[in-house]
Design a protein around this motif. Structure first.
Motif, PDB file in Angstrom:
ATOM      1  N   ARG A  84      81.088  34.385  69.691  1.00  0.00           N
ATOM      2  CA  ARG A  84      82.069  33.773  68.804  1.00  0.00           C
ATOM      3  C   ARG A  84      83.480  34.035  69.346  1.00  0.00           C
ATOM      4  NH1 ARG A  84      79.484  30.030  65.828  1.00  0.00           N
ATOM      5  NH2 ARG A  84      77.946  30.899  64.383  1.00  0.00           N
ATOM      6  N   SER A  85      84.454  33.355  68.804  1.00  0.00           N
ATOM      7  CA  SER A  85      85.812  33.444  69.324  1.00  0.00           C
ATOM      8  C   SER A  85      86.362  34.863  69.278  1.00  0.00           C
ATOM      9  CB  SER A  85      86.739  32.505  68.548  1.00  0.00           C
ATOM     10  OG  SER A  85      86.744  32.845  67.175  1.00  0.00           O
ATOM     11  N   SER A  86      85.925  35.650  68.318  1.00  0.00           N
ATOM     12  CA  SER A  86      86.409  37.021  68.212  1.00  0.00           C
ATOM     13  C   SER A  86      85.943  37.872  69.380  1.00  0.00           C
ATOM     14  CB  SER A  86      85.921  37.647  66.909  1.00  0.00           C
ATOM     15  OG  SER A  86      84.508  37.767  66.930  1.00  0.00           O
ATOM     16  N   GLY A  87      84.818  37.461  69.978  1.00  0.00           N
ATOM     17  CA  GLY A  87      84.235  38.246  71.063  1.00  0.00           C
ATOM     18  C   GLY A  87      83.352  39.370  70.578  1.00  0.00           C
ATOM     19  N   SER A  88      83.431  39.688  69.302  1.00  0.00           N
ATOM     20  CA  SER A  88      82.646  40.811  68.791  1.00  0.00           C
ATOM     21  C   SER A  88      81.275  40.379  68.287  1.00  0.00           C
ATOM     22  CB  SER A  88      83.406  41.523  67.673  1.00  0.00           C
ATOM     23  OG  SER A  88      83.669  40.616  66.615  1.00  0.00           O
ATOM     24  N   ASN A  89      81.114  39.112  67.996  1.00  0.00           N
ATOM     25  CA  ASN A  89      79.818  38.603  67.541  1.00  0.00           C
ATOM     26  C   ASN A  89      79.132  37.887  68.698  1.00  0.00           C
ATOM     27  OD1 ASN A  89      80.259  39.526  64.971  1.00  0.00           O
ATOM     28  ND2 ASN A  89      81.112  37.602  64.239  1.00  0.00           N
ATOM     29  N   THR A  90      78.057  38.475  69.173  1.00  0.00           N
ATOM     30  CA  THR A  90      77.314  37.900  70.287  1.00  0.00           C
ATOM     31  C   THR A  90      75.857  37.662  69.889  1.00  0.00           C
ATOM     32  OG1 THR A  90      76.870  40.104  71.171  1.00  0.00           O
ATOM     33  CG2 THR A  90      78.786  38.930  72.049  1.00  0.00           C
ATOM     34  N   PHE A  91      75.247  36.714  70.559  1.00  0.00           N
ATOM     35  CA  PHE A  91      73.894  36.306  70.237  1.00  0.00           C
ATOM     36  C   PHE A  91      73.135  36.103  71.544  1.00  0.00           C
ATOM     37  CE2 PHE A  91      75.082  35.438  65.857  1.00  0.00           C
ATOM     38  CZ  PHE A  91      76.436  35.181  65.969  1.00  0.00           C
ATOM     39  N   TYR A  92      71.848  36.429  71.538  1.00  0.00           N
ATOM     40  CA  TYR A  92      71.050  36.320  72.748  1.00  0.00           C
ATOM     41  C   TYR A  92      69.676  35.742  72.454  1.00  0.00           C
ATOM     42  CZ  TYR A  92      74.574  39.469  74.646  1.00  0.00           C
ATOM     43  OH  TYR A  92      75.760  40.023  75.037  1.00  0.00           O
ATOM     44  N   ALA A  93      69.154  35.020  73.431  1.00  0.00           N
ATOM     45  CA  ALA A  93      67.759  34.615  73.375  1.00  0.00           C
ATOM     46  C   ALA A  93      66.899  35.866  73.537  1.00  0.00           C
ATOM     47  CB  ALA A  93      67.461  33.621  74.491  1.00  0.00           C
ATOM     48  N   ASP A  94      65.753  35.861  72.895  1.00  0.00           N
ATOM     49  CA  ASP A  94      64.876  37.035  72.965  1.00  0.00           C
ATOM     50  C   ASP A  94      64.499  37.365  74.405  1.00  0.00           C
ATOM     51  OD1 ASP A  94      63.025  36.298  69.898  1.00  0.00           O
ATOM     52  OD2 ASP A  94      64.936  37.319  70.225  1.00  0.00           O
ATOM     53  N   SER A  95      64.392  36.345  75.239  1.00  0.00           N
ATOM     54  CA  SER A  95      63.945  36.550  76.610  1.00  0.00           C
ATOM     55  C   SER A  95      64.953  37.320  77.472  1.00  0.00           C
ATOM     56  CB  SER A  95      63.647  35.206  77.273  1.00  0.00           C
ATOM     57  OG  SER A  95      64.794  34.380  77.261  1.00  0.00           O
ATOM     58  N   VAL A  96      66.214  37.385  77.027  1.00  0.00           N
ATOM     59  CA  VAL A  96      67.228  38.064  77.842  1.00  0.00           C
ATOM     60  C   VAL A  96      67.850  39.245  77.116  1.00  0.00           C
ATOM     61  CG1 VAL A  96      67.734  35.869  78.979  1.00  0.00           C
ATOM     62  CG2 VAL A  96      69.206  36.654  77.102  1.00  0.00           C
ATOM     63  N   LYS A  97      67.490  39.432  75.868  1.00  0.00           N
ATOM     64  CA  LYS A  97      68.096  40.498  75.068  1.00  0.00           C
ATOM     65  C   LYS A  97      67.850  41.863  75.728  1.00  0.00           C
ATOM     66  CE  LYS A  97      67.887  39.380  70.843  1.00  0.00           C
ATOM     67  NZ  LYS A  97      67.395  39.092  69.473  1.00  0.00           N
ATOM     68  N   GLY A  98      68.911  42.640  75.835  1.00  0.00           N
ATOM     69  CA  GLY A  98      68.816  43.951  76.464  1.00  0.00           C
ATOM     70  C   GLY A  98      69.042  43.922  77.960  1.00  0.00           C
ATOM     71  N   ARG A  99      69.033  42.736  78.562  1.00  0.00           N
ATOM     72  CA  ARG A  99      69.240  42.619  80.015  1.00  0.00           C
ATOM     73  C   ARG A  99      70.532  41.877  80.345  1.00  0.00           C
ATOM     74  NH1 ARG A  99      65.893  39.615  82.993  1.00  0.00           N
ATOM     75  NH2 ARG A  99      65.318  38.198  81.278  1.00  0.00           N
ATOM     76  N   PHE A 100      70.906  40.916  79.527  1.00  0.00           N
ATOM     77  CA  PHE A 100      72.091  40.098  79.764  1.00  0.00           C
ATOM     78  C   PHE A 100      73.177  40.468  78.751  1.00  0.00           C
ATOM     79  CE2 PHE A 100      69.950  36.069  81.727  1.00  0.00           C
ATOM     80  CZ  PHE A 100      69.279  36.886  82.632  1.00  0.00           C
TER      81      PHE A 100
END
Length: 120
Positions: A50-66
């Protein structure tokens, strides 16, 4: 707004790459995201910020790596990719201006893509 993605390349499995997406115009107020498309497959959502930079979202396939991040000026977006796997091989695209409520789709601006190849 024009987006320019860079940083792709060839890396061995387990390695790391950092993709960059530079914007010609102001994207600080926009949600930004990375998508990827592997040969013969549909484009898929990877990560968003999000624009704030503090809210991020990831696909399950990359979560924890990207990790997606943006500069303080918010006009450059990064995708740090660690522990890469052969299945991460794809063309990676950056996008900006999420126009809906679904952060995984509906973006107004797209970059041209950068190839990431992960060898086993």
């Amino acid at each position: 707004v024009q987006l320019q993605a860079s940083g792709g390349g060839l890396v061995q499995a387990g390695g790391s790459l950092r993709l960059s997406c530079s914007a010609s115009g102001r994207i600080g107020s926009y949600t930004v995201a990375w998508f990827r498309q592997a040969p013969g497959k549909e484009r898929e959502f990877v990560a968003a910020s999000r624009s704030s930079g503090s809210n991020t979202f990831y696909a399950d396939s990359v979560k924890g790596r990207f990790t997606i991040s943006r500069t303080s000026t918010k006009n450059t977006v990064y995708l740090q990719m660690n522990s890469l796997k052969p299945e991460d091989t794809a063309v990676y695209y950056c996008a900006a201006q999420n126009v809906g409520t679904d952060i995984s789709r509906g973006y107004g601006y797209w970059g041209q893509g950068t190839q990431v190849t992960v060898s086993s």
